[in-house]
Design a protein around this motif. Structure first.
Motif, PDB file in Angstrom:
ATOM      1  N   LYS A  85     -16.664  -0.842  -3.179  1.00  0.00           N
ATOM      2  CA  LYS A  85     -15.940  -2.114  -3.114  1.00  0.00           C
ATOM      3  C   LYS A  85     -14.858  -2.186  -4.182  1.00  0.00           C
ATOM      4  N   TRP A  86     -15.176  -1.788  -5.413  1.00  0.00           N
ATOM      5  CA  TRP A  86     -14.189  -1.854  -6.484  1.00  0.00           C
ATOM      6  C   TRP A  86     -13.107  -0.791  -6.323  1.00  0.00           C
ATOM      7  N   ILE A  87     -13.445   0.329  -5.741  1.00  0.00           N
ATOM      8  CA  ILE A  87     -12.421   1.339  -5.471  1.00  0.00           C
ATOM      9  C   ILE A  87     -11.423   0.820  -4.441  1.00  0.00           C
ATOM     10  N   LYS A  88     -11.911   0.151  -3.416  1.00  0.00           N
ATOM     11  CA  LYS A  88     -11.002  -0.421  -2.413  1.00  0.00           C
ATOM     12  C   LYS A  88     -10.123  -1.510  -3.022  1.00  0.00           C
ATOM     13  N   ILE A  89     -10.696  -2.330  -3.888  1.00  0.00           N
ATOM     14  CA  ILE A  89      -9.898  -3.358  -4.558  1.00  0.00           C
ATOM     15  C   ILE A  89      -8.803  -2.713  -5.399  1.00  0.00           C
ATOM     16  N   THR A  90      -9.155  -1.661  -6.133  1.00  0.00           N
ATOM     17  CA  THR A  90      -8.156  -0.953  -6.944  1.00  0.00           C
ATOM     18  C   THR A  90      -7.054  -0.370  -6.070  1.00  0.00           C
ATOM     19  N   LEU A  91      -7.418   0.221  -4.941  1.00  0.00           N
ATOM     20  CA  LEU A  91      -6.417   0.806  -4.041  1.00  0.00           C
ATOM     21  C   LEU A  91      -5.499  -0.257  -3.455  1.00  0.00           C
ATOM     22  N   LEU A  92      -6.036  -1.431  -3.164  1.00  0.00           N
ATOM     23  CA  LEU A  92      -5.191  -2.506  -2.630  1.00  0.00           C
ATOM     24  C   LEU A  92      -4.192  -2.993  -3.678  1.00  0.00           C
ATOM     25  N   ILE A  93      -4.635  -3.108  -4.916  1.00  0.00           N
ATOM     26  CA  ILE A  93      -3.703  -3.517  -5.988  1.00  0.00           C
ATOM     27  C   ILE A  93      -2.603  -2.473  -6.155  1.00  0.00           C
ATOM     28  N   ILE A  94      -2.977  -1.190  -6.118  1.00  0.00           N
ATOM     29  CA  ILE A  94      -1.979  -0.125  -6.201  1.00  0.00           C
ATOM     30  C   ILE A  94      -1.039  -0.184  -4.999  1.00  0.00           C
ATOM     31  N   SER A  95      -1.568  -0.527  -3.827  1.00  0.00           N
ATOM     32  CA  SER A  95      -0.735  -0.619  -2.622  1.00  0.00           C
ATOM     33  C   SER A  95       0.310  -1.718  -2.756  1.00  0.00           C
ATOM     34  N   ILE A  96      -0.052  -2.826  -3.371  1.00  0.00           N
ATOM     35  CA  ILE A  96       0.915  -3.911  -3.576  1.00  0.00           C
ATOM     36  C   ILE A  96       2.026  -3.457  -4.517  1.00  0.00           C
ATOM     37  N   PHE A  97       1.656  -2.762  -5.597  1.00  0.00           N
ATOM     38  CA  PHE A  97       2.677  -2.201  -6.488  1.00  0.00           C
ATOM     39  C   PHE A  97       3.553  -1.186  -5.760  1.00  0.00           C
ATOM     40  N   TYR A  98       2.951  -0.422  -4.870  1.00  0.00           N
ATOM     41  CA  TYR A  98       3.710   0.582  -4.121  1.00  0.00           C
ATOM     42  C   TYR A  98       4.749  -0.080  -3.227  1.00  0.00           C
ATOM     43  N   ILE A  99       4.397  -1.182  -2.589  1.00  0.00           N
ATOM     44  CA  ILE A  99       5.370  -1.884  -1.743  1.00  0.00           C
ATOM     45  C   ILE A  99       6.495  -2.457  -2.582  1.00  0.00           C
ATOM     46  N   PHE A 100       6.161  -3.005  -3.748  1.00  0.00           N
ATOM     47  CA  PHE A 100       7.218  -3.444  -4.668  1.00  0.00           C
ATOM     48  C   PHE A 100       8.160  -2.288  -5.019  1.00  0.00           C
ATOM     49  N   LEU A 101       7.596  -1.101  -5.115  1.00  0.00           N
ATOM     50  CA  LEU A 101       8.380   0.071  -5.496  1.00  0.00           C
ATOM     51  C   LEU A 101       9.335   0.510  -4.396  1.00  0.00           C
ATOM     52  N   ILE A 102       8.911   0.409  -3.127  1.00  0.00           N
ATOM     53  CA  ILE A 102       9.691   1.029  -2.049  1.00  0.00           C
ATOM     54  C   ILE A 102      10.460   0.042  -1.194  1.00  0.00           C
ATOM     55  N   VAL A 103      10.201  -1.253  -1.344  1.00  0.00           N
ATOM     56  CA  VAL A 103      10.797  -2.209  -0.406  1.00  0.00           C
ATOM     57  C   VAL A 103      12.319  -2.200  -0.476  1.00  0.00           C
ATOM     58  N   SER A 104      12.879  -1.992  -1.651  1.00  0.00           N
ATOM     59  CA  SER A 104      14.332  -1.884  -1.761  1.00  0.00           C
ATOM     60  C   SER A 104      14.808  -0.448  -1.631  1.00  0.00           C
TER      61      SER A 104
END
Length: 499
Positions: A85-104
């Motif tokens: 459960k905590w690994i999935k939560i960590t991956l989701l937080i990283i995914s949000i940062f990743y979208i911030f990184l690539i959206v522009s």
């Protein structure tokens, strides 16, 4: 009773179900709006990206409210516990940062393809399935879902022949590694008739307790080796790394970040699940292959990176070098080894977020071309004058990845070394320390180019946008403040590994 079991399965599978339904809703929305003449065929790239972030936030809510108890569901194909459960939560937080990184960044790459974020949703779904798998069949199916999305993402820039070539190489070698995996699974199933992790563990324990069995059957050992080789292909660990430099060079930066940040985490976690739950009693056999790959990855990733002039190929061989350190942690196969593995991976993710946010922001105006992505290491020349904050951030990041104290990268390597010393891997530790000293030179070379090299033509770099600056700031602050308060990341790893 069957209805109760079905409802429990659906409850445990709720985050994945929500991602599936959100994927179809966003797909219908994107197709209906982007092809509508009344709306003027709008570009939906940025809006779909922000909607994907909303989907991840709701998925995060479902995960936080989910059960902490260890359980299996869907006929023992998948499992769930607090660590997962905590690994999935960590991956989701990283995914949000990743979208911030690539959206522009995708917009600057001139890719009017809103399906990129839909494929990223499928990627996260496949990652959740892979790390939850508890059966050899679900391993194969989940990895195939992930591979199909990666094949499309590798060739998503259809106007580039380099992207097409990279995608073709990745597809051919990816299918080859999948065939090796399937062959290994078939050998194990053909001998045991079992695919579930728990049943395989019980079968091997009974096989060991049987005094008539002097050595393990060749089918079981060969299947185990083939599965390990397939995982090393996915990880681009030497000597199974041949696809990595070419794919890194031809694929767009946003997709490279996806390969680097997410693939390594899930394959290593799958590696731990498979060999910890199912084949732990065969530890002495697969450990030899792991140590060999660690030696080879450290050696090859270090020395070939010295001669690289293109930054993407340099990143490919640098990641091969770091795979060697992560494989060292896997070779321990105990609680301390898993602790050092997750610790190193989290620091590795923070470093890569900083690398790709800084590298993707380096777009110069040269030869009357606007938004030209930097390709060569020499293009970083005099960056300290044109982009002083980006240059300072890259200095912190490369010092950390080189393992220079007191930054976080130093402690990540130190914990791996201490874990290997506890398991008497003295030659591996000495070799890796020497390799780390040598590898520090090519990271320092980049710093020298940024700060001290002379220049003939003053490069003009476009200013970094706000989202990438936020991701870069988060990465740099995490790497620098770790030495002041290391308890934050240490407590996160403790929750993931121990709980």
């Amino acid at each position: 009773m069957n209805i109760l079991i079905s409802m429990i399965d659906i409850y445990l599978f709720m985050p994945e179900l929500f991602i599936i339904f959100s994927f179809f809703i966003l797909l219908i929305y994107g197709v209906s709006i982007s092809t509508n003449k009344n709306y003027g065929y709008p570009v939906l790239l940025r809006s779909i990206g922000y909607l994907t972030i909303i989907v991840f936030l709701f998925t995060l809510f479902f995960l936080i409210k989910s059960s902490d108890f260890s359980s299996v569901y869907f006929s023992n194909f998948f499992f769930s516990n607090q660590s997962l459960k905590w690994i999935k939560i960590t991956l989701l937080i990283i995914s949000i940062f990743y979208i911030f990184l690539i959206v522009s960044n995708i917009h600057l790459e001139k890719l009017n393809i809103f399906e990129f974020f839909l494929l990223f949703l499928l990627t996260i779904l496949a990652i959740f399935l892979i790390i939850s798998t508890f059966d050899l069949i679900s391993i194969y199916i989940s990895l195939e879902i992930l591979n199909l999305t990666f094949y499309v993402l590798a060739t998503i820039k259809r106007t580039s022949e380099f992207s097409t070539e990279a995608g073709l190489k990745y597809f051919i070698l990816g299918v080859f590694s999948t065939g090796i995996l399937l062959f290994g699974i078939s050998l194990i199933y053909g001998y045991t008739g079992i695919t579930n992790f728990t049943d395989l563990n019980i079968f091997i324990q009974n096989l060991i307790e049987n005094k008539n069995v002097i050595e393990f059957p060749i089918q079981l050992l060969l299947g185990l080796v083939l599965i390990s080789v397939s995982f090393f292909f996915k990880l681009s660990a030497a000597p199974f790394h041949m696809w990595s430099p070419d794919v890194y060079e031809g694929t767009i930066t946003s997709v490279i970040a996806l390969f680097t940040i997410f693939t390594k985490v899930i394959i290593f976690y799958l590696f731990i699940n498979l060999f910890n739950f199912a084949f732990y009693d065969l530890f002495s056999i697969w450990q030899k292959l792991v140590i060999f790959c660690a030696f080879f990855s450290l050696f090859l990733g270090t020395f070939i990176a010295f001669i690289q002039t293109k930054f993407k190929r340099f990143l490919a061989y640098s990641s091969i070098n770091h795979m060697g350190f992560i494989i060292m942690a896997v070779s321990s196969a105990n609680c301390n080894g898993f602790y050092s593995l997750f610790f190193y991976i989290i620091i590795y993710i923070l470093i890569n977020l900083g690398i790709f946010s800084s590298f993707s922001s380096l777009r110069s105006v040269t030869s009357y071309k606007v938004n030209q992505q930097a390709r060569y290491i020499n293009e970083f020349i005099i960056l300290s004058k044109t982009q002083p904050m980006v240059a300072f951030s890259m200095l912190i990041i490369f010092f950390s990845i080189a393992g220079i104290p007191p930054l976080a990268g130093f402690f990540a390597k130190l914990i791996v070394f201490l874990t290997c010393l506890e398991n008497s891997f003295y030659s591996l530790v000495i070799f890796s320390i020497l390799i780390s000293c040598l590898a520090a030179f090519y990271y320092i070379r980049i710093i020298k180019i940024i700060y001290f090299d002379n220049f003939e033509i003053w490069p003009i770099y476009l200013p970094i946008d706000r989202l990438k600056a936020n991701v870069l700031s988060f990465s740099v602050l995490s790497l620098t403040l770790f030495c002041l308060n290391p308890n934050l990341i240490i407590n996160i790893i403790y929750i993931i590994v121990i709980m």
